[in-house]
Design a protein around this motif. Structure first.
Motif, PDB file in Angstrom:
ATOM      1  N   GLN A 125      83.170 -53.158 -65.065  1.00 24.54           N
ATOM      2  CA  GLN A 125      82.209 -53.067 -63.968  1.00 24.54           C
ATOM      3  C   GLN A 125      81.181 -54.200 -64.001  1.00 24.54           C
ATOM      4  OE1 GLN A 125      80.643 -49.069 -64.035  1.00 24.54           O
ATOM      5  NE2 GLN A 125      82.558 -48.237 -63.253  1.00 24.54           N
ATOM      6  N   GLU A 144      86.351 -56.376 -63.817  1.00 24.28           N
ATOM      7  CA  GLU A 144      86.238 -55.204 -62.958  1.00 24.28           C
ATOM      8  C   GLU A 144      86.337 -53.925 -63.780  1.00 24.28           C
ATOM      9  OE1 GLU A 144      88.385 -53.257 -59.049  1.00 24.28           O
ATOM     10  OE2 GLU A 144      88.978 -55.245 -59.718  1.00 24.28           O
ATOM     11  N   TYR A 164      80.765 -56.787 -62.016  1.00 26.20           N
ATOM     12  CA  TYR A 164      81.080 -57.415 -60.731  1.00 26.20           C
ATOM     13  C   TYR A 164      80.294 -58.701 -60.509  1.00 26.20           C
ATOM     14  CZ  TYR A 164      83.202 -52.905 -59.950  1.00 26.20           C
ATOM     15  OH  TYR A 164      83.967 -51.783 -60.075  1.00 26.20           O
TER      16      TYR A 164
END
Length: 129
Positions: A29, A26, A31
């Protein structure tokens, strides 16, 4: 480390390592890279904990809440809604798990709003403020 094969024989360590892995992904980033890890996490919980284990629905709820959040971030609306539908009953049952929930929730809300006259509420056992 998640790469250490011996970590998987201790469920508590594995659970924490997977949470750390989510935080790392996370933070970068990444995801979409969380989805296979979430599925591995779900299978881990399903295989390690028997159906009647009290922690099983809670751990699956953590996985579903993370799935809901990550799917929402990458605009996978249906998957996000499905994950929330699986987690919702467990989340809604949390207030009944300790009787001081409403008083504690009001106290936390007033602290976040910066109200100095917020009444002091003792923290229930097992709850970290």
């Amino acid at each position: 480390s998640v790469r250490d094969i011996n970590a998987y024989v201790r469920p508590a360590v594995t659970f924490q390592l997977l949470l750390d892995l989510y935080d790392a992904l996370e933070g970068l980033q990444l995801y979409l890279h969380c989805f296979p890890v979430l599925e591995m996490h779900r299978q881990f919980v399903l295989t390690v904990f028997p159906e009647d284990a009290p922690l099983r629905p809670l751990m699956l709820c953590v996985v579903d809440l993370k799935m809901c959040r990550y799917a929402n971030v990458v605009n996978l609306v249906k998957e996000s809604r499905d994950a929330w539908d699986r987690a919702k009953p467990v989340v809604e049952s949390l207030p009944a798990s300790f009787p001081e929930f409403e008083a504690y929730l009001d106290h936390v809300r007033s602290q976040r709003q910066g109200l100095e006259e917020a009444p002091r509420v003792t923290t229930p056992k097992g709850v970290v403020p």
